[in-house]
Write an enzyme that holds these catalytic residues in place. Structure first.
Site, PDB file in Angstrom:
ATOM      1  CE  LYS A  84      -1.862  -1.300   3.875  1.00 59.04           C
ATOM      2  NZ  LYS A  84      -1.105  -2.382   4.344  1.00 59.04           N
ATOM      3  NE  ARG A 100      -3.915  -1.236  10.116  1.00 54.81           N
ATOM      4  CZ  ARG A 100      -2.877  -0.627   9.891  1.00 54.81           C
ATOM      5  NH1 ARG A 100      -3.147   0.518   9.051  1.00 54.81           N
ATOM      6  NH2 ARG A 100      -1.733  -0.964  10.239  1.00 54.81           N
ATOM      7  NE  ARG A 127       8.253  -2.092   5.678  1.00 55.36           N
ATOM      8  CZ  ARG A 127       6.678  -1.983   6.065  1.00 55.36           C
ATOM      9  NH1 ARG A 127       5.897  -1.608   5.193  1.00 55.36           N
ATOM     10  NH2 ARG A 127       6.348  -2.388   7.040  1.00 55.36           N
ATOM     11  NE  ARG A 182       7.025   0.107   9.888  1.00 50.74           N
ATOM     12  CZ  ARG A 182       5.893   0.004   9.135  1.00 50.74           C
ATOM     13  NH1 ARG A 182       5.763   0.742   8.038  1.00 50.74           N
ATOM     14  NH2 ARG A 182       4.734  -0.741   9.662  1.00 50.74           N
ATOM     15  NE  ARG A 224       3.155  -4.409  11.322  1.00 48.10           N
ATOM     16  CZ  ARG A 224       4.029  -4.356  10.327  1.00 48.10           C
ATOM     17  NH1 ARG A 224       5.220  -4.723  10.608  1.00 48.10           N
ATOM     18  NH2 ARG A 224       3.675  -3.485   9.283  1.00 48.10           N
TER      19      ARG A 224
HETATM   20  P1  AP5 Z   1       4.833  -1.511   1.724  1.00 48.92           P
HETATM   21  O1  AP5 Z   1       4.495  -0.809   0.348  1.00 48.92           O
HETATM   22  O2  AP5 Z   1       5.826  -0.701   2.763  1.00 48.92           O
HETATM   23  O3  AP5 Z   1       3.783  -2.224   2.501  1.00 48.92           O
HETATM   24  P2  AP5 Z   1       2.494  -1.706   3.257  1.00 48.92           P
HETATM   25  O4  AP5 Z   1       1.243  -2.366   2.510  1.00 48.92           O
HETATM   26  O5  AP5 Z   1       2.320  -0.255   3.261  1.00 48.92           O
HETATM   27  O6  AP5 Z   1       2.907  -2.249   4.692  1.00 48.92           O
HETATM   28  P3  AP5 Z   1       2.769  -1.787   6.132  1.00 48.92           P
HETATM   29  O7  AP5 Z   1       3.845  -2.579   6.943  1.00 48.92           O
HETATM   30  O8  AP5 Z   1       3.245  -0.180   5.967  1.00 48.92           O
HETATM   31  O9  AP5 Z   1       1.477  -1.588   6.451  1.00 48.92           O
HETATM   32  P4  AP5 Z   1       0.883  -1.719   7.957  1.00 48.92           P
HETATM   33  O10 AP5 Z   1      -0.683  -1.600   7.420  1.00 48.92           O
HETATM   34  O11 AP5 Z   1       1.260  -2.890   8.884  1.00 48.92           O
HETATM   35  O12 AP5 Z   1       1.637  -0.557   8.750  1.00 48.92           O
HETATM   36  P5  AP5 Z   1       1.328   0.915   9.102  1.00 48.92           P
HETATM   37  O13 AP5 Z   1       2.401   1.636   8.909  1.00 48.92           O
HETATM   38  O14 AP5 Z   1      -0.137   1.277   8.221  1.00 48.92           O
HETATM   39  O15 AP5 Z   1       5.706  -2.969   1.093  1.00 48.92           O
HETATM   40  C1  AP5 Z   1       6.258  -4.056   2.184  1.00 48.92           C
HETATM   41  C2  AP5 Z   1       7.514  -4.411   1.175  1.00 48.92           C
HETATM   42  O16 AP5 Z   1       7.269  -4.864  -0.051  1.00 48.92           O
HETATM   43  C3  AP5 Z   1       8.830  -3.291   1.142  1.00 48.92           C
HETATM   44  O17 AP5 Z   1       9.789  -3.537   1.539  1.00 48.92           O
HETATM   45  C4  AP5 Z   1       8.552  -3.088  -0.335  1.00 48.92           C
HETATM   46  O18 AP5 Z   1       9.738  -2.354  -0.975  1.00 48.92           O
HETATM   47  C5  AP5 Z   1       8.058  -4.270  -0.944  1.00 48.92           C
HETATM   48  N1  AP5 Z   1       7.169  -4.290  -2.017  1.00 48.92           N
HETATM   49  C6  AP5 Z   1       6.106  -3.317  -2.147  1.00 48.92           C
HETATM   50  N2  AP5 Z   1       5.418  -3.496  -3.351  1.00 48.92           N
HETATM   51  C7  AP5 Z   1       6.072  -4.804  -3.976  1.00 48.92           C
HETATM   52  C8  AP5 Z   1       6.083  -5.379  -5.109  1.00 48.92           C
HETATM   53  N3  AP5 Z   1       5.161  -5.075  -5.974  1.00 48.92           N
HETATM   54  N4  AP5 Z   1       6.703  -6.373  -5.670  1.00 48.92           N
HETATM   55  C9  AP5 Z   1       7.944  -6.787  -4.443  1.00 48.92           C
HETATM   56  N5  AP5 Z   1       7.953  -6.180  -3.412  1.00 48.92           N
HETATM   57  C10 AP5 Z   1       7.163  -5.223  -3.018  1.00 48.92           C
HETATM   58  O19 AP5 Z   1       0.895   0.582  10.737  1.00 48.92           O
HETATM   59  C11 AP5 Z   1       1.859   0.292  11.449  1.00 48.92           C
HETATM   60  C12 AP5 Z   1       1.193   0.196  13.040  1.00 48.92           C
HETATM   61  O20 AP5 Z   1       0.646   1.602  13.131  1.00 48.92           O
HETATM   62  C13 AP5 Z   1      -0.092  -0.739  13.220  1.00 48.92           C
HETATM   63  O21 AP5 Z   1       0.417  -1.988  13.430  1.00 48.92           O
HETATM   64  C14 AP5 Z   1      -0.702  -0.094  14.227  1.00 48.92           C
HETATM   65  O22 AP5 Z   1      -0.319  -0.381  15.594  1.00 48.92           O
HETATM   66  C15 AP5 Z   1      -0.624   1.373  13.850  1.00 48.92           C
HETATM   67  N6  AP5 Z   1      -1.641   1.905  13.124  1.00 48.92           N
HETATM   68  C16 AP5 Z   1      -1.483   2.720  11.970  1.00 48.92           C
HETATM   69  N7  AP5 Z   1      -2.997   2.975  11.704  1.00 48.92           N
HETATM   70  C17 AP5 Z   1      -3.748   2.475  12.338  1.00 48.92           C
HETATM   71  C18 AP5 Z   1      -5.050   2.541  12.562  1.00 48.92           C
HETATM   72  N8  AP5 Z   1      -5.788   3.125  11.572  1.00 48.92           N
HETATM   73  N9  AP5 Z   1      -5.775   1.908  13.629  1.00 48.92           N
HETATM   74  C19 AP5 Z   1      -5.110   1.563  14.714  1.00 48.92           C
HETATM   75  N10 AP5 Z   1      -3.807   1.332  14.719  1.00 48.92           N
HETATM   76  C20 AP5 Z   1      -2.894   1.905  13.672  1.00 48.92           C
END
Ligand code: AP5
Length: 215
Positions: free
Chosen positions: A14, A88, A124, A158, A169
């Site tokens: 994403k 979420r 990542r 991270r 997660r």
């Molecule tokens: P990447 O694009 O970084 O993946 P992502 O889907 O953005 O994954 P995240 O880990 O950032 O999502 P998340 O939802 O867990 O974390 P968030 O920061 O929102 O890609 C991943 C890897 O794959 C990278 O290395 C990339 O290079 C590679 N890649 C990408 N596309 C590719 C492709 N096409 N082919 C090959 N490789 C590829 O949340 C973190 C924490 O914050 C949560 O756990 C929670 O505690 C809190 N939080 C955040 N938002 C909320 C909310 N709304 N409510 C409650 N808690 C929340």
């Protein structure tokens, strides 16, 4: 406002896609990035959020809903927004739709086989200076250890990308995801994309799907 929300498991790509799509005029808001920035600057929000994030748990709905309401309050009504990491939970989705200005127009669902997610997340690397993300195997920087975008050498893992926290997660995601998919299916705005494609091909597919909605 035109709001597209990005749904999908941690690691489904994403953030990678949202950063690329800013070139097409979208503003990218990532709640994960907002929370990490609050942790880095040591605000009360960051202190509270880190206790949940370090364990791979969700930050409570009330905190997240206030954070988004606050962020959106300063945006102009003609903004085109990609919201990454929010909602979420169903109460978060309902909070967006409760206000006429923040009704969701599209929910883009990133679908990826579970077997790929752990490898994507543990490999990542994120630039501490500009936030660009890489993968040690799939999307490495041109020069190992150096950010393509800003030249910084601060490419780090991270703290919640260790295998133990990643598994937690994914478990949390599975509990919440079906409710969200049902919510947006009923609303008639759910679009699913296959996220196991090359980044460029996926970007083209997303742009095509968003073009019919956003003008
Ligand atoms: P990447 O694009 O970084 O993946 P992502 O889907 O953005 O994954 P995240 O880990 O950032 O999502 P998340 O939802 O867990 O974390 P968030 O920061 O929102 O890609 C991943 C890897 O794959 C990278 O290395 C990339 O290079 C590679 N890649 C990408 N596309 C590719 C492709 N096409 N082919 C090959 N490789 C590829 O949340 C973190 C924490 O914050 C949560 O756990 C929670 O505690 C809190 N939080 C955040 N938002 C909320 C909310 N709304 N409510 C409650 N808690 C929340």
């Amino acid at each position: 406002m035109q709001i597209a929300v990005l749904l999908g498991a941690p690691g489904s790509g994403k953030g990678t896609q949202a950063k690329r799509l800013t070139e097409a005029g979208f503003k990218h808001y990532s709640t994960g990035d907002m929370l990490r920035s609050a942790i880095k600057t040591g605000t009360p929000l960051g202190t509270k959020a880190s206790t949940f994030m370090d364990k791979g748990e969700l930050v409570p709905d009330s905190i997240m809903i206030d954070l988004i309401a606050d962020t959106f309050s300063s945006l102009s009504p003609d903004s085109k927004i990609l919201l990454d990491g929010f909602p979420r939970t169903v109460p978060q989705a309902e909070a967006l739709d409760a206000k006429p200005m923040t009704q969701v127009g599209v929910a883009l669902n990133f679908e990826l086989p579970e077997s790929l997610l752990v490898e994507r997340l543990t490999g990542r690397r994120t630039c501490q200076e500009c936030g660009a993300t890489y993968h040690v195997k799939f999307i490495p920087p041109k020069t190992p250890g150096v950010c393509d975008r800003c030249g910084s050498k601060a490419l780090i893992q991270r703290s919640d990308d260790t295998e133990a926290v990643v598994l937690k997660r994914l478990e949390v995601f599975k509990k919440q995801n079906s409710g969200l998919l049902e919510y947006y299916t009923k609303k008639g705005v759910l679009i699913t994309v296959r996220a196991d494609q090359e980044p460029q091909a996926l970007q083209a597919e997303i742009l095509k799907k968003l073009a019919t909605w956003s003008k």
